[in-house]
Scaffold this active site. Sequence first.
Site, PDB file in Angstrom:
ATOM      1  N   GLU A 521      37.903  38.267  45.728  1.00  0.00           N
ATOM      2  CA  GLU A 521      36.553  38.696  45.332  1.00  0.00           C
ATOM      3  C   GLU A 521      35.766  37.528  44.740  1.00  0.00           C
ATOM      4  O   GLU A 521      34.551  37.427  44.920  1.00  0.00           O
ATOM      5  CB  GLU A 521      36.627  39.856  44.328  1.00  0.00           C
ATOM      6  N   HIS A 524      34.060  35.711  47.421  1.00  0.00           N
ATOM      7  CA  HIS A 524      32.753  36.287  47.771  1.00  0.00           C
ATOM      8  C   HIS A 524      31.692  35.826  46.764  1.00  0.00           C
ATOM      9  O   HIS A 524      30.563  35.506  47.123  1.00  0.00           O
ATOM     10  CB  HIS A 524      32.816  37.817  47.738  1.00  0.00           C
TER      11      HIS A 524
HETATM   12 ZN   LIG Z   1      36.371  40.827  50.943  1.00  0.00          ZN
END
Ligand SMILES: [Zn+2]
Length: 740
Positions: A521, A524
């Site tokens: 994450e 991202h």
């Molecule tokens: Zn992802």
Amino acid sequence: MRKLLFASAGVAALVSAGCATTTQEVREAAPSAPATQAPAAPSAPAEAAPVDNPLLARWTGPYGGVPPFDKVRIEHFKPALEAAMEENRRAIAAIANDPAAPTFENTIAALEDAGRTLDDVETLYGIWGSSMNGPEFQAIQREMAPRLAAFSDEITQNEKLFQRIEAVYQSPDKAKLTPEQQRLTWLRYTNFVRSGAKLDAGAKKRLVDINQRLASLFTGFSQNVLADEEGYAVVLESEADLAGLPDSVRAGAAAAAEARGLKGKWAITNTRSSMEPFLTYSARRELREKVWRNYVNRGDNGDARDNNQIISEVLQLRAERAKLLGYATHAHWRLENTMAKTPERAMQLMEAVWTPAVARAREEVADMQAIANKEGAKLKIEPWDYRYYAEKVRKAKYDLDQNEVKPYLQLEKLREGMFWVAGELFGFSFTPVDGVPVYHPDVRVWEVKDKASGKHVGLWYFDPYARQGKRSGAWMNAYRNQERYHGEVSTIVSNNSNFVKGAPGEAVLISWSDAETLFHEFGHALHGLNSNVTYPTLSGTAVARDYVEFPSQLLEHWLSTPEVLNTYALHYQTGKPIPPALVAKIEKASNFNQGFGTVEYLSSALVDMKLHLAGSQKIDPDAFERDTLGALGMPKEIVMRHRTPQFSHVFAGDGYSAGYYSYLWSDTLTADAFEAFTEGKGAYDRTVAERLRKNVFSVGNTVDPAEAYRSFRGKDAGIDALMRKRGFPVPGAAKKTPAK
Ligand SMILES: [Zn+2]
């Protein structure tokens, strides 16, 4: 109208390199695909928005303004959404009715500004939906979701607006625009066309009807799956039924039973998080079979909640819609603007990986059968035995016990490790920020700066703990996208997960796969934080679905670097770093069970694609699934990760339809990209990191992803690195053996 990156509800993780990779859903504010809700009945007249509605005010405070979390009340959402839609409607009308000839500035760029208030309101609405939900808010969602969807349709079907977009797109002056402006023009144009802007009135009407019917079917599908998840549980009556279960599983089962009014017993509920540990540890084979059967038959029980009828109708409507829009099949329509571009290319990749994955799965079964035979269990491995015997093989072959690793994985230390990695790769520094409003006391905020220049880069919000009203899984969200259309605007991103909060002052320990998800994450988030574009629509993570998981999957690789483990994987009691012997075991076991993980995932991805390549023939989903798997040579010891009647990615909305292959596609890039580092000076090679920033992490959707990748790597990815990463034989490798 920017795009948000969300984990989709009920989306289970793809097992990759022995870890769970949280899946993401790119939600488009102006969907090129129809929204999942039925267009609304004529809207009620907008209620007058109170002038002091904080959701409608420009974000104020430091860093170019921050979300006014401290002022939001649930009753603000409906009037704010209504007022913001009305404002957006006026802005769209002004663009569509502009007496001046259409230009990039007065049409394409102007659309970037239309609806900024609605974007801000929807951002907060989305945060409440994912992280602060409850009955009161759900009532607002039920009312507003279809109205928001209908509003999107209203814009994409605005003929005057489309004519102007088309005029700019077709104009010879387009060649004079910057490459980014040309790409934005192309994206606007193609999204409108793909949503049916060029159809005649009759076809447009039929499209609206199809979308409306699909929306109802999607809702019915999800409700049936949910009902079968909540409606079945295996109740364990005595200690003997708990044989093999670790304490944490027992405790969870006891709590589940108590919640069902069965205090003193244990309940295995019909969800993945309940099913998986039970099948891994339960020594009671007949109970494993029962739990397994309940789980794989969700939506397929021949009762009122059976999904087969719904699936059949969805497939027919999708095929009809694709034809209306001028595409051979739904799959061709969905893949047009992805990196793969055609279903054939996606199929090629899947088929290349399928055969070695099946071969590996057969070896895994043989290992399990050997252990079962040795133990004197008179059985042949069945699907409900796979996880149980896999665990035994893991201990026997790799001597790795997860409980040995966990004490070294402290959430806060790993977060510091991630910050350090971001500093090494991208030159970022992180400083905690106080006094910025948050929506829950658990949320913390950091300012991200460029270490060298001290320049502000953005804000990173972190919401790590599970709580009521917060969806499960982990996801990244962009509250504000980086852009510089009217001057520099810095980004605000967040990472969200569901760790169990410890007692105050106590270290929160997480599993190895949770640690990988944490880094995933954060990948991202770094994709958002590195963004360096002009127009918000093209910013950060707003890229193709089969490309968006590449930066995040890539970042997972840095968790296991010695630099991170030696400094940040510290025992929560002794403070000592994780012993190298244990790290070696983790590394050695990293390809363990890849046959199972890949076959389980890929069978779902292949069935998804084949269902959407089948055209308008009437499909019996059960028979189609059976025949397709039979033709593929699916090992009978494994079942699809998502069987068709419960495949929410594909049938609870259009989002991942003909798109479940995306995880493998992204992982192909990930594996190859990390080899750029290992071929260089290693994971922290500054030159490679700079190439990665320049060509991948900073460009958003301003460049075609295939070109961006080639600029980074100097070549296309190919599948060799992926095969190495998963421990499968590399095709053609034998031929390359040097001749004597
Ligand atoms: Zn992802």
